[in-house]
Design a protein around this motif. Structure first.
Motif, PDB file in Angstrom:
ATOM      1  N   SER A 179       0.871  -1.211  -0.066  1.00  0.00           N
ATOM      2  CA  SER A 179      -0.051   0.017   0.131  1.00  0.00           C
ATOM      3  C   SER A 179       0.787   1.059  -0.020  1.00  0.00           C
ATOM      4  O   SER A 179       2.029   1.026   0.349  1.00  0.00           O
ATOM      5  CB  SER A 179      -0.801   0.131   1.449  1.00  0.00           C
ATOM      6  N   LYS A 243     -10.918  -6.358   7.741  1.00  0.00           N
ATOM      7  CA  LYS A 243     -10.826  -4.824   7.929  1.00  0.00           C
ATOM      8  C   LYS A 243      -9.279  -4.846   8.791  1.00  0.00           C
ATOM      9  O   LYS A 243      -8.478  -3.867   8.263  1.00  0.00           O
ATOM     10  CB  LYS A 243     -11.736  -4.295   8.460  1.00  0.00           C
ATOM     11  N   GLN A 244      -9.272  -5.322   9.622  1.00  0.00           N
ATOM     12  CA  GLN A 244      -8.170  -5.286  10.655  1.00  0.00           C
ATOM     13  C   GLN A 244      -6.877  -5.719   9.967  1.00  0.00           C
ATOM     14  O   GLN A 244      -5.804  -4.933   9.948  1.00  0.00           O
ATOM     15  CB  GLN A 244      -8.193  -6.133  11.797  1.00  0.00           C
ATOM     16  N   TYR A 247      -6.337  -3.001   7.041  1.00  0.00           N
ATOM     17  CA  TYR A 247      -5.826  -1.603   7.630  1.00  0.00           C
ATOM     18  C   TYR A 247      -4.404  -1.663   8.145  1.00  0.00           C
ATOM     19  O   TYR A 247      -3.506  -0.768   8.054  1.00  0.00           O
ATOM     20  CB  TYR A 247      -6.869  -1.273   8.860  1.00  0.00           C
ATOM     21  N   ARG A 248      -3.928  -2.693   8.956  1.00  0.00           N
ATOM     22  CA  ARG A 248      -2.648  -2.760   9.246  1.00  0.00           C
ATOM     23  C   ARG A 248      -1.725  -2.785   8.048  1.00  0.00           C
ATOM     24  O   ARG A 248      -0.309  -2.414   8.209  1.00  0.00           O
ATOM     25  CB  ARG A 248      -2.421  -4.138  10.035  1.00  0.00           C
ATOM     26  N   SER A 252      -6.580   2.040   3.116  1.00  0.00           N
ATOM     27  CA  SER A 252      -7.651   3.207   3.548  1.00  0.00           C
ATOM     28  C   SER A 252      -9.039   2.137   3.809  1.00  0.00           C
ATOM     29  O   SER A 252      -9.471   1.294   3.066  1.00  0.00           O
ATOM     30  CB  SER A 252      -8.118   4.172   2.792  1.00  0.00           C
ATOM     31  N   LEU A 253      -9.875   2.547   4.849  1.00  0.00           N
ATOM     32  CA  LEU A 253     -11.195   1.923   4.788  1.00  0.00           C
ATOM     33  C   LEU A 253     -11.920   1.977   3.697  1.00  0.00           C
ATOM     34  O   LEU A 253     -12.683   0.921   3.382  1.00  0.00           O
ATOM     35  CB  LEU A 253     -11.778   2.279   6.398  1.00  0.00           C
ATOM     36  N   ILE A 256     -10.748  -0.607   1.302  1.00  0.00           N
ATOM     37  CA  ILE A 256     -11.166  -1.996   1.653  1.00  0.00           C
ATOM     38  C   ILE A 256     -12.557  -2.335   1.802  1.00  0.00           C
ATOM     39  O   ILE A 256     -12.879  -3.465   1.335  1.00  0.00           O
ATOM     40  CB  ILE A 256     -10.715  -2.004   3.390  1.00  0.00           C
TER      41      ILE A 256
END
Length: 266
Positions: A179, A243-244, A247-248, A252-253, A256
């Motif tokens: 990312s 998501k977790q 995101y790690r 971006s949410l 995702i």
């Protein structure tokens, strides 16, 4: 003791075997450098005292160590400490090393200031190292801090910026599986490891490109890996873990959520 004969060492024409006969008739052979032979005017039939014998042995040790050091210096410039360490490894005694080093410095074969400047210039021209790495390398070679500081002025801040940006460009081309945030973190870690100061690292991070297509490609890569790991869970737990995990990785949410919607459709 007197000299019975002198003959050339066939394996090394710069050395000679001097055959001595002691007062009690005992014979002894000493291998000496040609310069020692000339300096002491050694020839068949002359008498040599025990004191002269010891003096010649010391002089010959110095001559051998000196030539050994010159051969070591013939390949490239060396720091004083490098030459000292080299001679120590060859079991040359401390007193002889000190005398050889003094002679080499007097003849300018060893010059730590000149060495440091040349070393910095070579590293800047031929490597991608940051200044801290070069600084440490010179410290390891026994160069004093004030000499290093002066030599490091050759590695200007503009040069450091250019070098750091080249690292960014190289990494940007290499990986499509990080990312944007992860890429920036990776660049920062790499540049710190390569010896660049923090302000140069922060500047370089701004040159990490953000491309929607590349970001989505990286998300798919990690998303599919996470999906295979969590698809066994119920829908709610699956989505939370996805998501977790993503995101790690720095996604971006919103991106995702798009990926999760796509997986629902699939």
């Amino acid at each position: 003791m007197w000299i019975e004969k002198i003959e050339v060492d066939r394996k090394n024409v710069e050395r000679f075997y001097v055959h001595f006969v002691k007062e009690d008739g005992e014979k002894q052979i000493m291998s000496v450098d040609q310069d020692v032979l000339i300096e002491y005017r050694l020839k068949k039939g002359i008498t040599v005292t025990e004191e002269q014998w010891m003096e010649m042995m010391k002089k010959d040790d110095e001559k051998q160590a000196y030539k050994m050091a010159l051969r070591f210096l013939a390949y490239r410039m060396r720091s004083k400490q490098e030459v000292v360490d080299y001679l120590k490894k060859r079991d040359i005694d401390v007193r002889t090393i000190e005398q050889v080093i003094a002679k080499l410095q007097n003849e300018r074969y060893i010059d730590d200031e000149q060495f440091a400047h040349a070393y910095v210039q070579t590293q800047v021209n031929t490597t991608m190292k940051g200044p801290y790495v070069i600084y440490k390398e010179l410290m390891d070679k026994g160069i004093s801090e004030d000499v290093i500081a002066q030599a490091m002025e050759r590695y200007t801040e503009d040069m450091q910026r250019d070098k750091a940006i080249k690292w960014v460009e190289k990494i940007n081309k290499q990986s499509k599986k990080r990312s944007h945030q992860e890429q920036k973190a990776y660049i920062a870690q790499l540049l710190h490891m390569k010896g660049f100061p923090s302000h140069i690292v922060e500047m370089a991070k701004q040159h990490v490109t953000a491309d929607d297509g590349t970001e989505w490609e990286a998300l798919i890569y990690y998303g599919e890996k996470a999906h295979r790991r969590y698809e066994k869970y119920d829908r709610y737990t699956y989505e939370q873990k996805m998501k977790q995990a993503l995101y790690r990785k720095g996604f971006s949410l919103s991106l995702i959520e798009q990926f999760l919607e796509k997986k629902k459709e699939d």
